[in-house]
Structures are given as structure tokens and as C-alpha cells.
Design an enzyme around this catalytic site. Structure first.
Site, short mmCIF file in Angstrom:
data_model
loop_
_atom_site.label_atom_id
_atom_site.label_comp_id
_atom_site.label_asym_id
_atom_site.label_seq_id
_atom_site.Cartn_x
_atom_site.Cartn_y
_atom_site.Cartn_z
N ASN A 23 0.85 -1.20 0.00
CA ASN A 23 0.00 0.00 0.00
C ASN A 23 0.88 1.24 0.00
O ASN A 23 2.11 1.14 -0.01
CB ASN A 23 -0.95 -0.02 1.20
CG ASN A 23 -0.20 -0.11 2.50
OD1 ASN A 23 0.55 0.80 2.85
ND2 ASN A 23 -0.36 -1.22 3.21
N ASP A 41 -4.12 -9.83 13.13
CA ASP A 41 -4.24 -8.42 13.51
C ASP A 41 -3.26 -8.16 14.66
O ASP A 41 -3.44 -8.65 15.78
CB ASP A 41 -5.68 -8.10 13.93
CG ASP A 41 -5.89 -6.60 14.06
OD1 ASP A 41 -5.10 -5.95 14.78
OD2 ASP A 41 -6.83 -6.09 13.42
O1 C5P Z 1 -8.44 -2.84 11.11
P1 C5P Z 1 -7.61 -1.74 10.55
O2 C5P Z 1 -6.55 -2.21 9.61
O3 C5P Z 1 -8.36 -0.59 9.97
O4 C5P Z 1 -6.88 -1.14 11.87
C1 C5P Z 1 -5.85 -0.24 11.83
C2 C5P Z 1 -5.00 -0.35 13.07
O5 C5P Z 1 -4.75 -1.70 13.37
C3 C5P Z 1 -3.63 0.26 12.87
O6 C5P Z 1 -3.16 0.69 14.13
C4 C5P Z 1 -2.80 -0.91 12.36
O7 C5P Z 1 -1.42 -0.76 12.64
C5 C5P Z 1 -3.40 -2.05 13.12
N1 C5P Z 1 -3.43 -3.31 12.38
C6 C5P Z 1 -2.67 -4.35 12.82
N2 C5P Z 1 -2.71 -5.55 12.16
C7 C5P Z 1 -3.49 -5.73 11.09
C8 C5P Z 1 -4.30 -4.68 10.63
C9 C5P Z 1 -4.23 -3.49 11.30
O8 C5P Z 1 -1.92 -4.18 13.77
N3 C5P Z 1 -3.51 -6.88 10.49
#
Ligand code: C5P
Length: 400
Positions: free
Chosen positions: A208, A307
Site C-alpha cells: 500500500n 491483527d
Molecule cells: O483494522 P484496521 O486495519 O483498519 O486497523 C488499523 C489499526 O490496526 C492500525 O493501528 C494498524 O497498525 C493495526 N493493524 C494491525 N494488524 C493488522 C491490521 C491493522 O496491527 N492486520
């Protein structure tokens, strides 16, 4: 951040004195006015005329030939000066400064200072390791002096070890935050930054537009607040800020592994998930390169990535957890859902297409029961605000 407009640079007698010329140029480039004082030994390595040309001021050499600095240069050079920098700082000047000796211009200048002093030591490794030097450094630190370096590395004398001066650009990296209050002294901060890269084959992949800049600025701000910082970065070419431990990773799973290992081995008071982690990875990634055949499209299959923020959110040994939410719409609602579902103390929300790759950030600080906007502001200003809030949350948790 307290701004530095005028610096007095004391150059003492080490071969690294030639690097102070480059340092003066860098200071001048950022608009800082520089006055230079040199010890007699320093003049054996670099001629005062070089510093005079670079600073456009006369160089002060002794108490007795004022060089245009008034009749008492050790007083005049401390006036209206925001910071005194001793670079390179020899073992001799550290010993004198630690003991309040004032037997030449530079040592008198250090003793007569009223502003903060930064020592940038440079010496042979045996001189640095000598218990006398270590005692002097400890005493100076206890007296409030600041230090940058030294580091391990190749030395002009042919030795390899601790005592090598840090580079002028590394001192420049430290300067803006040098006088920041140390609200995170003795604390550990772990953060993720940048994009991840999920391979499709050995050549192609999914990533990205995250540059990593916001995360790197937060790492700097945490360092400036006195924290021990580990930065777990996805693929980005940004240089590592001075004094920060960096672990490079590629995929989301690599990043999670590095985060878990770091937290298990060293612990952390604060975790900040800034990385734009890919939500999915390709399960049928191929070795080599998928051959392009006319009219034939590869069929990619995906599965969810772990996550990282939620995984850390479930740990009770990390006091403060902060995440980001890059959204296209409905920022506050989505950020609050994330705050709750990932067990975060704070979510920093922003509009994705505005923040990614930009120098500025316009954010919404979302907690389980509040939302406050901040910005637009430079990413380093947003970073300082995030660290200020992180320190506040940490203190509040510890006092309740
Ligand atoms: O769920 P989303 O990607 O929108 O959430 C964003 C937050 O979660 C950011 O702080 C990102 O660093 C973290 N994140 C994470 N692992 C993922 C996806 C997001 O730590 N797989």
C-alpha cells in the site's frame, strides 16, 4: 519542542574535529547562528579560519585574545545562546568539565554556562572504557549534561570499538528534540510503521502507499521524550532515526513475529501500531515468477492476516496500546469500533487518502468515550502530540 536559534560550538582536540566543520554547515543550513571556540589542541587538527569562514564570526581561541567576542569570551559566548555543544569532546575536556576545572577558554566556557550542554565524545576505545572517563561521564550526566554517542566502530587510530563519534547528521537528527521534557524516561516503547508486502510470487506482491513517515516521527518523538524505542518497520527506505533499534520486516506475519518476540523478551510500557498492515495475504503465492500468458489471468486466493494491534491489545503486560484508523468516511464511528474491538486506549483516526504519503496529517483522537480533532499539522507535530497523550494515559493508569 524548544527551538534552537543560536549555538556555541566548542571544538576540542581530536581528529573528529574535521567533522565539526560539516556540522557547522548543517546547523547554518537550518538557520541556526553558530559561534565557535577552540582549544589549542583542536587548532592542530583544523584551522580556525575554516570555522570563521563557515560561521561568518571570529573564532575564540583564548581568554586573552578576545577575537571580537568582548573582553571575556567565556561569558560573551554563553550570552543569548540556546545550547552549548562540545564536539568532538575529548576525554580531557570531560574530565575537566566533570571536576569544574577552568584552565583555558573552552573549560571556562563550559563552567560559566547557563544553558544546556551537549557533549559529543570522540576518543580511542581504551580512553572511553577507562573507569576514570566512565566516572566523569556519569558525574556529568548526574549534573544534567546531555550526551550523544559515542558508538562502536572504526577509529582513526586503527582500533575498533566504543569511542567513535556519532556522525554530524545524527547529531542534527537529535537536535530538535534535545530539550524536550523527558516524560518517558526509563520507559519502553515498541511501535510498528510502514506498509507490509505480501508476495504473489518471488517478484510481485501486494502493498500500500504508506511511506512510514508518521511512524518514524512517532519513534523520534518517543526517543526525544527519553524512551527506549524499538521500531518494527515494514519495507520502507526511510533512514533509521539515531538511537532507535529498528527491526526490518516484510509481511504481516513477519511483523507480528517481531512484535511478539520483542514484547516477550524486553517488555514494553507503550505499544503503538502505526503500520498499514495488509489485511489479506495470498495463500497460493508461487515460487519464481508467474509467467504472463496472453488471455490467461492468475487466480489468487486470499486469507486474513493476523491483527497485530488486537493481539497486543489482549496482552496485560503492555500498559498502553495505541492504534491508527485510516478510513475513507465515517471516521469517528469506525475509529471507536476499532478502539473497542482491538482493546486500544486510543485510536488516531485519519482520512486515508489525505494522510498516506503526505507530509501533513489531520487527525481525530478517539478514546472509548471521547473524540478530539488535531491538525492539520506536520507529521512530527502530530507525533509529539501522540507521545504527549501516551505519557498521560500511562501516568493516569499507574496512579489509579
Ligand atoms: O483494522 P484496521 O486495519 O483498519 O486497523 C488499523 C489499526 O490496526 C492500525 O493501528 C494498524 O497498525 C493495526 N493493524 C494491525 N494488524 C493488522 C491490521 C491493522 O496491527 N492486520
Amino acid at each position: 519542542m524548544q527551538s534552537i536559534r543560536r549555538v556555541t560550538l566548542a571544538v576540542t582536540g581530536g581528529i573528529a574535529a574535521y567533522k565539526s566543520c560539516e556540522f557547522v554547515r548543517a546547523l547554518k543550513k537550518t538557520g541556526i547562528d553558530v559561534h565557535v571556540a577552540m582549544t589549542e589542541h583542536a587548532t592542530a587538527f583544523v584551522g580556525p579560519i575554516t570555522f570563521e569562514a563557515l560561521t561568518a564570526h571570529p573564532v575564540a581561541l583564548t581568554e586573552w585574545t578576545p577575537g571580537g567576542q568582548g573582553t571575556m569570551p567565556h561569558i560573551a559566548l554563553n550570552q543569548d545562546c540556546d545550547l552549548l555543544i562540545v564536539m568532538p569532546a575529548t576525554a580531557n575536556i570531560l574530565a575537566k568539565a566533570a571536576n569544574g576545572i577552568a584552565d583555558d577558554l573552552v573549560s571556562s566556557l563550559i563552567l560559566a554556562r547557563r544553558q544546556p550542554v551537549l557533549f559529543v565524545p570522540a576518543m580511542n576505545r581504551f580512553m572511553w572504557d577507562n573507569p576514570a572517563t566512565q566516572r566523569n561521564v556519569a558525574r556529568l550526566k548526574a549534573d544534567g549534561a546531555l550526551f550523544a554517542g559515542p558508538v562502536c566502530g572504526y577509529q582513526a587510530c586503527g582500533d575498533n570499538g566504543a569511542g567513535r563519534m556519532i556522525e554530524p547528521d545524527e547529531v542534527m537528527d537529535l537536535l530538535p528534540g534535545l530539550l524536550t521534557p523527558k516524560s518517558l524516561a526509563g520507559r519502553r516503547v515498541v511501535l510498528t510503521a510502514g506498509p507490509t508486502f505480501e508476495p504473489i510470487d518471488d517478484v510481485r506482491g501486494i502493498t500500500n502507499r504508506s511511506s512510514g513517515r508518521q511512524g518514524f516521527e512517532i519513534a523520534r518523538a518517543a526517543r526525544d521524550a527519553g524512551a527506549d524505542v524499538t521500531l518494527i518497520a515494514g519495507p520502507t527506505t526511510l533512514p533509521t532515526p539515531y538511537g532507535i533499534k529498528r527491526i526490518n520486516t516484510v509481511t504481516a506475519r513477519d511483523m507480528l513475529k517481531a512484535v511478539t518476540q520483542t514484547l516477550d523478551s524486553k517488555g514494553a510500557d507503550i505499544f503503538i501500531g502505526v503500520a498499514a498492515v495488509a489485511d489479506w495475504r495470498v495463500t497460493n503465492a508461487k515460487e519464481g515468477k508467474i509467467k504472463k500468458i496472453d488471455g490467461c489471468l492468475p487466480e489468487l486466493q486470499f486469507e486474513e492476516n493476523p491483527d497485530i494491534l488486537r493481539t497486543v491489545g489482549e496482552r496485560s503486560d503492555v500498559a498502553v496500546k495505541i492504534g491508527f484508523a485510516a478510513e475513507a468516511t465515517n471516521l469517528e464511528n469506525y475509529a471507536r469500533v476499532k478502539c473497542n474491538s482491538k482493546h486500544a486506549d486510543l485510536i488516531v483516526g485519519n482520512i486515508a487518502h489525505q494522510a498516506l504519503g503526505s507530509d501533513q496529517n489531520d487527525v481525530l483522537f478517539v478514546t472509548p468515550n471521547n473524540a478530539e480533532s488535531f491538525g492539520p499539522a506536520e507529521k512530527h507535530v502530530v507525533a509529539e502530540e501522540i507521545i504527549r497523550r501516551a505519557a498521560l494515559i500511562l501516568n493516569t493508569k499507574e496512579t489509579h
